[in-house]
Design an enzyme around this catalytic site. Structure first.
Site, PDB file in Angstrom:
ATOM      1  N   CYS A 117       0.966  -1.431   0.053  1.00  0.00           N
ATOM      2  CA  CYS A 117       0.089  -0.173   0.015  1.00  0.00           C
ATOM      3  C   CYS A 117       0.874   1.062  -0.191  1.00  0.00           C
ATOM      4  O   CYS A 117       0.386   2.424  -0.103  1.00  0.00           O
ATOM      5  CB  CYS A 117      -0.752   0.063   1.221  1.00  0.00           C
ATOM      6  N   HIS A 257      -2.676   7.090   3.314  1.00  0.00           N
ATOM      7  CA  HIS A 257      -3.343   5.843   2.672  1.00  0.00           C
ATOM      8  C   HIS A 257      -4.468   5.459   3.354  1.00  0.00           C
ATOM      9  O   HIS A 257      -4.668   5.495   4.589  1.00  0.00           O
ATOM     10  CB  HIS A 257      -2.169   4.674   3.016  1.00  0.00           C
ATOM     11  N   ASN A 287     -10.180   0.217   1.295  1.00  0.00           N
ATOM     12  CA  ASN A 287      -8.754   0.146   1.157  1.00  0.00           C
ATOM     13  C   ASN A 287      -8.407  -0.164  -0.285  1.00  0.00           C
ATOM     14  O   ASN A 287      -8.650  -1.491  -0.457  1.00  0.00           O
ATOM     15  CB  ASN A 287      -7.819  -0.597   2.352  1.00  0.00           C
TER      16      ASN A 287
HETATM   17  O1  UT7 Z   1      -3.293  -1.266   4.000  1.00  0.00           O
HETATM   18  C1  UT7 Z   1      -2.772  -1.983   4.919  1.00  0.00           C
HETATM   19  C2  UT7 Z   1      -3.362  -3.297   5.337  1.00  0.00           C
HETATM   20  N1  UT7 Z   1      -4.447  -3.128   6.048  1.00  0.00           N
HETATM   21  C3  UT7 Z   1      -4.698  -2.240   7.437  1.00  0.00           C
HETATM   22  O2  UT7 Z   1      -4.208  -1.282   7.382  1.00  0.00           O
HETATM   23  C4  UT7 Z   1      -5.620  -3.284   8.222  1.00  0.00           C
HETATM   24  C5  UT7 Z   1      -5.319  -2.484   9.684  1.00  0.00           C
HETATM   25  N2  UT7 Z   1      -6.121  -3.068  10.746  1.00  0.00           N
HETATM   26  C6  UT7 Z   1      -7.340  -2.619  11.046  1.00  0.00           C
HETATM   27  O3  UT7 Z   1      -7.673  -1.735  10.240  1.00  0.00           O
HETATM   28  C7  UT7 Z   1      -8.147  -3.422  12.025  1.00  0.00           C
HETATM   29  O4  UT7 Z   1      -7.064  -4.004  12.888  1.00  0.00           O
HETATM   30  C8  UT7 Z   1      -9.380  -4.067  11.707  1.00  0.00           C
HETATM   31  C9  UT7 Z   1     -10.336  -3.260  10.970  1.00  0.00           C
HETATM   32  C10 UT7 Z   1      -8.810  -5.263  10.636  1.00  0.00           C
HETATM   33  C11 UT7 Z   1      -9.850  -4.797  12.732  1.00  0.00           C
HETATM   34  O5  UT7 Z   1     -10.332  -3.952  13.688  1.00  0.00           O
HETATM   35  P1  UT7 Z   1      -9.935  -3.918  15.250  1.00  0.00           P
HETATM   36  O6  UT7 Z   1     -10.740  -3.023  15.860  1.00  0.00           O
HETATM   37  O7  UT7 Z   1      -8.524  -4.287  15.366  1.00  0.00           O
HETATM   38  O8  UT7 Z   1     -10.466  -5.578  15.562  1.00  0.00           O
HETATM   39  P2  UT7 Z   1     -10.136  -6.981  16.076  1.00  0.00           P
HETATM   40  O9  UT7 Z   1      -9.140  -7.515  15.109  1.00  0.00           O
HETATM   41  O10 UT7 Z   1      -9.345  -6.651  17.362  1.00  0.00           O
HETATM   42  O11 UT7 Z   1     -11.377  -7.794  16.162  1.00  0.00           O
HETATM   43  C12 UT7 Z   1     -12.111  -7.371  17.312  1.00  0.00           C
HETATM   44  C13 UT7 Z   1     -13.444  -8.330  17.482  1.00  0.00           C
HETATM   45  C14 UT7 Z   1     -12.953  -9.797  17.257  1.00  0.00           C
HETATM   46  O12 UT7 Z   1     -14.023 -10.547  18.025  1.00  0.00           O
HETATM   47  P3  UT7 Z   1     -13.669 -11.329  19.332  1.00  0.00           P
HETATM   48  O13 UT7 Z   1     -12.153 -12.076  19.289  1.00  0.00           O
HETATM   49  O14 UT7 Z   1     -13.567  -9.692  20.390  1.00  0.00           O
HETATM   50  O15 UT7 Z   1     -14.863 -11.980  19.879  1.00  0.00           O
HETATM   51  C15 UT7 Z   1     -13.250 -10.108  15.691  1.00  0.00           C
HETATM   52  O16 UT7 Z   1     -13.586 -11.646  15.599  1.00  0.00           O
HETATM   53  O17 UT7 Z   1     -14.120  -8.176  16.136  1.00  0.00           O
HETATM   54  C16 UT7 Z   1     -14.265  -9.351  15.370  1.00  0.00           C
HETATM   55  N3  UT7 Z   1     -14.295  -9.123  13.802  1.00  0.00           N
HETATM   56  C17 UT7 Z   1     -15.576  -8.678  13.416  1.00  0.00           C
HETATM   57  N4  UT7 Z   1     -16.788  -8.707  13.690  1.00  0.00           N
HETATM   58  C18 UT7 Z   1     -17.621  -8.454  12.960  1.00  0.00           C
HETATM   59  C19 UT7 Z   1     -13.259  -9.021  12.997  1.00  0.00           C
HETATM   60  N5  UT7 Z   1     -13.818  -8.593  11.942  1.00  0.00           N
HETATM   61  C20 UT7 Z   1     -15.216  -8.519  11.791  1.00  0.00           C
HETATM   62  C21 UT7 Z   1     -16.170  -8.183  11.205  1.00  0.00           C
HETATM   63  N6  UT7 Z   1     -17.321  -8.158  11.638  1.00  0.00           N
HETATM   64  N7  UT7 Z   1     -15.813  -8.122   9.687  1.00  0.00           N
END
Ligand code: UT7
Length: 338
Positions: A117, A257, A287
């Site tokens: 990215c 980004h 993204n």
């Molecule tokens: O271009 C560069 C590449 N990518 C990025 O920049 C992405 C960088 N990361 C992020 O943007 C964030 O980390 C995410 C959006 C991917 C995730 O957000 P988060 O606040 O870090 O959530 P998390 O991974 O800590 O997950 C929290 C909860 C989990 O459930 P539990 O374990 O707390 O019960 C996940 O299983 O949210 C759950 N979860 C979802 N729930 C509903 C993960 N994805 C989803 C979803 N819908 N799509």
């Protein structure tokens, strides 16, 4: 080559996104997620998805044609084509060669650049040096990705994040004092495991087994990438500004980004930049990887957010791990005086 580097800037801009819109409501029907979760955790409302017949070079060529038209140039005026992408049409030849043929450019050199990215920021940095030395007059820098083709549509932790698109900039000479003022790039393969596509390369060639285990899709440790992204954008911005004697206070528009609105907000807070100086359109496009910065900047300019003489910072982070920022003093003059 000239003895003194010339002032180099962006003299044409264009972008292209596919027509098909995939909303959060659509995703609710595909995986166990909700519009509310996606909006509050990422800021994304919808994204664009390429049609079956559209590949990266198609979106890249369309963006390039718009950038050339904006610059008042023909494809035959281009001296070099650089495509930042992690989703080339095929492993080889380079997507840049396909774009050259597609837009009807002369038989000019072209190559792809793989920096995730951060690819567009890397591409601007490389392209600007090649114009600055006088080796080339006009360089087409394109950021283009069709991430939908490498997205695991059964993995809710990644599939809600990405979209497809392309953005392009024509680099050329600009009046002294305007154009690119500084560049700062970084990379660290120690973080390669945090964000990658495991199979299909020389380490793990494609087999029925790799396909069966979903190893041809993006794998990401989102939380770790989130923390890295904030840190990297802040550090790269400060480093690039420092190289030209500026500070975050001097930024008129930060074009980061577009990964997640929370990452952009956190970086802006740490840089102490008011949010009205940070351009975000992740809500509409998700993204789009290497395409996100040029798509955002093209929209910002069309909306009148880019004033003559403004200090613009492009900043990105991504797979590699990679990161980078460039500082640009904007000038519309080249368009008017051509
Ligand atoms: O271009 C560069 C590449 N990518 C990025 O920049 C992405 C960088 N990361 C992020 O943007 C964030 O980390 C995410 C959006 C991917 C995730 O957000 P988060 O606040 O870090 O959530 P998390 O991974 O800590 O997950 C929290 C909860 C989990 O459930 P539990 O374990 O707390 O019960 C996940 O299983 O949210 C759950 N979860 C979802 N729930 C509903 C993960 N994805 C989803 C979803 N819908 N799509």
């Amino acid at each position: 080559m000239t003895g003194n580097p010339r002032a180099v800037g962006i003299i044409g801009l264009g972008s292209c996104v596919p027509e098909r819109v995939l909303t959060n409501a659509d995703l609710e029907r595909m995986v166990d997620t909700t519009d509310e979760w996606i909006r509050t955790r990422t800021g994304i409302r919808e994204r664009r998805i390429a049609a079956d017949h559209e590949a990266t070079s198609d979106l890249a060529a369309a963006a390039a044609q718009r950038a050339l038209a904006d610059a008042g140039l023909a494809a035959t005026d281009v001296d070099l084509i650089l495509v930042a992408t992690l989703t080339p049409d095929m492993a080889f030849p380079a997507t840049a060669n396909l774009v050259q043929h597609h837009i009807g450019a002369r038989a000019v050199p072209g190559f792809d650049l793989s920096a995730g990215c951060s690819g567009f920021v890397y591409g601007l940095t490389v392209g600007a040096q090649l114009v600055g030395t006088g080796l080339y007059q006009r360089v087409l820098v394109i950021g283009a990705d069709v991430l939908s083709r490498i997205t695991d549509w059964t993995d809710r932790s990644t599939c809600v994040l990405f979209g497809d698109g392309a953005g392009a900039a024509v680099l050329g000479s600009v009046p002294a004092g305007s154009g690119f003022l500084a560049f700062a790039l970084g990379g660290d393969g120690a973080g390669a495991e945090l964000l990658n596509l495991p199979a299909g390369g020389s380490r793990r060639p494609a087999t029925a087994d790799t396909v069966g285990h979903h190893l041809h899709f993006i794998r990401m440790q989102g939380n770790e990438v989130f923390k890295f992204g904030v840190r990297a954008m802040v550090d790269a911005t400060i480093e690039a500004l420092g190289k030209c004697g500026l500070t975050p206070r001097d930024i008129d528009l930060l074009v980061p980004h577009q990964a997640n609105i929370r990452i952009m907000d956190a970086a802006a807070r740490r840089l102490e930049i008011p949010l009205d100086r940070v351009f975000a359109n992740v809500d509409r496009f998700g993204n789009t990887s290497a395409a996100s910065v040029p798509i955002a900047f093209d929209q910002a300019r069309r909306e009148g957010r880019v004033k003559e003489g403004a200090i613009i910072v492009f900043v990105g982070f991504g797979a590699g791990l990679t990161w980078g920022a460039t500082v640009l003093r904007w000038s519309e003059a080249p368009w008017k005086d051509r």
